[in-house]
Design a protein around this motif. Structure first.
Motif, PDB file in Angstrom:
ATOM      1  N   SER A 103       0.821  -1.231   0.000  1.00 40.13           N
ATOM      2  CA  SER A 103       0.000   0.000   0.000  1.00 40.13           C
ATOM      3  C   SER A 103       0.848   1.271   0.000  1.00 40.13           C
ATOM      4  CB  SER A 103      -0.901   0.034   1.240  1.00 40.13           C
ATOM      5  OG  SER A 103      -1.662  -1.136   1.324  1.00 40.13           O
ATOM      6  N   ARG A 104       2.122   1.167   0.349  1.00 39.58           N
ATOM      7  CA  ARG A 104       2.966   2.368   0.400  1.00 39.58           C
ATOM      8  C   ARG A 104       3.071   2.986  -0.982  1.00 39.58           C
ATOM      9  NH1 ARG A 104       6.937   4.331  -1.636  1.00 39.58           N
ATOM     10  NH2 ARG A 104       7.234   2.413  -2.815  1.00 39.58           N
ATOM     11  N   LYS A 105       2.868   4.284  -1.049  1.00 36.07           N
ATOM     12  CA  LYS A 105       2.942   4.983  -2.337  1.00 36.07           C
ATOM     13  C   LYS A 105       3.385   6.404  -2.061  1.00 36.07           C
ATOM     14  CE  LYS A 105       0.025   5.565  -6.472  1.00 36.07           C
ATOM     15  NZ  LYS A 105       0.686   6.767  -6.944  1.00 36.07           N
ATOM     16  N   SER A 106       4.265   6.941  -2.896  1.00 37.42           N
ATOM     17  CA  SER A 106       4.725   8.323  -2.689  1.00 37.42           C
ATOM     18  C   SER A 106       3.687   9.293  -3.244  1.00 37.42           C
ATOM     19  CB  SER A 106       6.042   8.548  -3.437  1.00 37.42           C
ATOM     20  OG  SER A 106       7.000   7.601  -3.054  1.00 37.42           O
ATOM     21  N   LYS A 127      -0.688  -3.406  -7.308  1.00 41.31           N
ATOM     22  CA  LYS A 127      -0.260  -4.662  -7.936  1.00 41.31           C
ATOM     23  C   LYS A 127       0.971  -4.320  -8.769  1.00 41.31           C
ATOM     24  CE  LYS A 127      -0.978  -8.944  -9.458  1.00 41.31           C
ATOM     25  NZ  LYS A 127      -0.124  -9.776  -8.657  1.00 41.31           N
ATOM     26  N   LYS A 128       2.082  -4.986  -8.506  1.00 47.09           N
ATOM     27  CA  LYS A 128       3.314  -4.707  -9.255  1.00 47.09           C
ATOM     28  C   LYS A 128       3.675  -5.901 -10.130  1.00 47.09           C
ATOM     29  CE  LYS A 128       5.633  -0.922  -7.285  1.00 47.09           C
ATOM     30  NZ  LYS A 128       6.892  -0.215  -7.463  1.00 47.09           N
ATOM     31  N   GLU A 129       4.201  -5.608 -11.316  1.00 50.26           N
ATOM     32  CA  GLU A 129       4.737  -6.664 -12.179  1.00 50.26           C
ATOM     33  C   GLU A 129       5.955  -7.274 -11.482  1.00 50.26           C
ATOM     34  OE1 GLU A 129       3.528  -7.848 -14.937  1.00 50.26           O
ATOM     35  OE2 GLU A 129       1.872  -6.409 -14.867  1.00 50.26           O
ATOM     36  N   SER A 153       4.055   9.335   2.869  1.00 50.56           N
ATOM     37  CA  SER A 153       5.512   9.461   3.013  1.00 50.56           C
ATOM     38  C   SER A 153       6.157   9.457   1.640  1.00 50.56           C
ATOM     39  CB  SER A 153       6.063   8.283   3.823  1.00 50.56           C
ATOM     40  OG  SER A 153       5.822   7.069   3.133  1.00 50.56           O
ATOM     41  N   ARG A 154       7.301  10.115   1.540  1.00 47.36           N
ATOM     42  CA  ARG A 154       8.056  10.124   0.282  1.00 47.36           C
ATOM     43  C   ARG A 154       9.550  10.143   0.586  1.00 47.36           C
ATOM     44  NH1 ARG A 154       5.953  11.570  -5.113  1.00 47.36           N
ATOM     45  NH2 ARG A 154       7.794  11.607  -6.434  1.00 47.36           N
ATOM     46  N   PHE A 155      10.239   9.130   0.115  1.00 49.93           N
ATOM     47  CA  PHE A 155      11.711   9.067   0.215  1.00 49.93           C
ATOM     48  C   PHE A 155      12.252  10.196  -0.655  1.00 49.93           C
ATOM     49  CE2 PHE A 155      15.914   7.639  -0.821  1.00 49.93           C
ATOM     50  CZ  PHE A 155      16.306   6.674   0.090  1.00 49.93           C
ATOM     51  N   MET A 156      13.217  10.957  -0.171  1.00 53.35           N
ATOM     52  CA  MET A 156      13.728  12.096  -0.946  1.00 53.35           C
ATOM     53  C   MET A 156      15.231  12.245  -0.830  1.00 53.35           C
ATOM     54  SD  MET A 156      11.223  15.309  -0.515  1.00 53.35           S
ATOM     55  CE  MET A 156       9.577  15.267  -1.197  1.00 53.35           C
TER      56      MET A 156
HETATM   57  C1  LIG Z   1      16.770   7.181  -4.320  1.00 56.72           C
HETATM   58  C2  LIG Z   1      15.485   7.941  -4.387  1.00 56.72           C
HETATM   59  C3  LIG Z   1      15.496   9.327  -4.430  1.00 56.72           C
HETATM   60  C4  LIG Z   1      14.290  10.044  -4.485  1.00 56.72           C
HETATM   61  N1  LIG Z   1      14.327  11.415  -4.475  1.00 56.72           N
HETATM   62  C5  LIG Z   1      13.171  12.096  -4.552  1.00 56.72           C
HETATM   63  C6  LIG Z   1      13.179  13.514  -4.517  1.00 56.72           C
HETATM   64  O1  LIG Z   1      14.207  14.151  -4.398  1.00 56.72           O
HETATM   65  N2  LIG Z   1      11.994  14.157  -4.595  1.00 56.72           N
HETATM   66  C7  LIG Z   1      10.797  13.486  -4.704  1.00 56.72           C
HETATM   67  O2  LIG Z   1       9.752  14.132  -4.762  1.00 56.72           O
HETATM   68  N3  LIG Z   1      10.763  12.140  -4.730  1.00 56.72           N
HETATM   69  C8  LIG Z   1      11.903  11.420  -4.655  1.00 56.72           C
HETATM   70  N4  LIG Z   1      11.888  10.057  -4.640  1.00 56.72           N
HETATM   71  C9  LIG Z   1      10.578   9.354  -4.660  1.00 56.72           C
HETATM   72  C10 LIG Z   1      10.373   8.666  -5.995  1.00 56.72           C
HETATM   73  O3  LIG Z   1      10.116   9.613  -6.975  1.00 56.72           O
HETATM   74  C11 LIG Z   1       9.255   7.628  -5.869  1.00 56.72           C
HETATM   75  O4  LIG Z   1       9.599   6.712  -4.869  1.00 56.72           O
HETATM   76  C12 LIG Z   1       9.089   6.915  -7.201  1.00 56.72           C
HETATM   77  O5  LIG Z   1       8.450   7.792  -8.091  1.00 56.72           O
HETATM   78  C13 LIG Z   1       8.317   5.631  -7.108  1.00 56.72           C
HETATM   79  O6  LIG Z   1       7.019   5.875  -6.611  1.00 56.72           O
HETATM   80  P1  LIG Z   1       6.438   5.080  -5.354  1.00 56.72           P
HETATM   81  O7  LIG Z   1       7.311   5.414  -4.187  1.00 56.72           O
HETATM   82  O8  LIG Z   1       5.031   5.578  -5.218  1.00 56.72           O
HETATM   83  O9  LIG Z   1       6.494   3.602  -5.661  1.00 56.72           O
HETATM   84  C14 LIG Z   1      13.060   9.339  -4.544  1.00 56.72           C
HETATM   85  C15 LIG Z   1      13.052   7.939  -4.454  1.00 56.72           C
HETATM   86  C16 LIG Z   1      14.242   7.250  -4.377  1.00 56.72           C
HETATM   87  C17 LIG Z   1      14.191   5.749  -4.277  1.00 56.72           C
END
Ligand SMILES: Cc1cc2nc3c(=O)[nH]c(=O)nc-3n(C[C@H](O)[C@H](O)[C@H](O)COP(=O)(O)O)c2cc1C
Length: 180
Positions: free
Chosen positions: A9-12, A171-173, A127-130
């Motif tokens: 369910s995690r999604k950015s 659902k992911k491939e 949440s969003r990894f950045m």
């Molecule tokens: C190494 C890495 C760096 C990222 N840096 C950014 C960022 O600087 N800004 C941002 O908005 N999202 C960032 N992201 C989030 C990704 O854009 C997001 O995880 C990706 O589009 C996949 O979407 P999901 O997390 O919904 O599966 C980053 C993700 C990763 C793994």
């Protein structure tokens, strides 16, 4: 929510809502980060001050515009673009000495970051990894506000905030897996 449901369910989110997060919610998310497999030491810096988050956003956009990277420049020049995605909290992860040749520091903070993203999902928080804002956080005038422990360097951040709607399982491939 069980762990596999949280993982699926995690999604950015593209953007976070402007409603504030509770301190105890952020604390629970940061704690989850500390339960990750960490080989060595990392440090968590929690940013919630709206003025500081705005400064991180503004400085990140300035840096993107001057980066010489076509994609970053295009994003930064998009009207309404927010480098922090309007995050209401950001947890910055730092490691002693920053990047190391073997990559342990980056692995440590990434494990912690993913734990926090999953904990946020479980708690109904986006949440969003950045990595984009890390440069702005690493340099003055913002760096000294963070009171980082001596010798620690910022490596990744997790942006947090409330989001529109509920998380649902994706659902992911699975065509990138081979068994030998
Ligand atoms: C190494 C890495 C760096 C990222 N840096 C950014 C960022 O600087 N800004 C941002 O908005 N999202 C960032 N992201 C989030 C990704 O854009 C997001 O995880 C990706 O589009 C996949 O979407 P999901 O997390 O919904 O599966 C980053 C993700 C990763 C793994």
């Amino acid at each position: 929510m069980n762990t596999l449901t949280a993982i699926r369910s995690r999604k950015s989110p593209e953007t976070f809502l402007s409603t504030p997060l509770k301190r105890e919610t952020i604390t629970a998310i940061a704690e989850a980060g500390n339960y990750a497999p960490i080989f060595g030491h990392i440090h968590f810096t929690v940013l919630t001050d709206p003025e500081l988050l705005q400064a991180v956003n503004d400085r990140s956009i300035e840096m993107m515009k001057q980066s010489g990277n076509e994609f970053a420049e295009k994003m930064a020049n998009t009207p309404g673009y927010s480098a922090t995605r309007n995050a209401q909290a950001m947890i910055l992860l730092s490691a002693p000495g920053g990047h190391d040749a073997i990559g342990f520091a980056m692995a440590n903070v990434s494990c912690a970051a993913e734990n926090m993203c999953l904990a946020a999902t479980e708690l109904g928080i986006g949440s969003r990894f950045m990595m984009g804002p890390v440069m702005a956080l690493s340099q003055e005038p913002i760096r000294s506000v963070l009171c980082l422990p001596e010798g620690y360097e910022p490596l990744v951040a997790v942006a947090l905030g409330n989001v529109e709607g509920k998380c649902s399982q994706r659902k992911k491939e699975m065509n990138n897996v081979n068994w030998v």
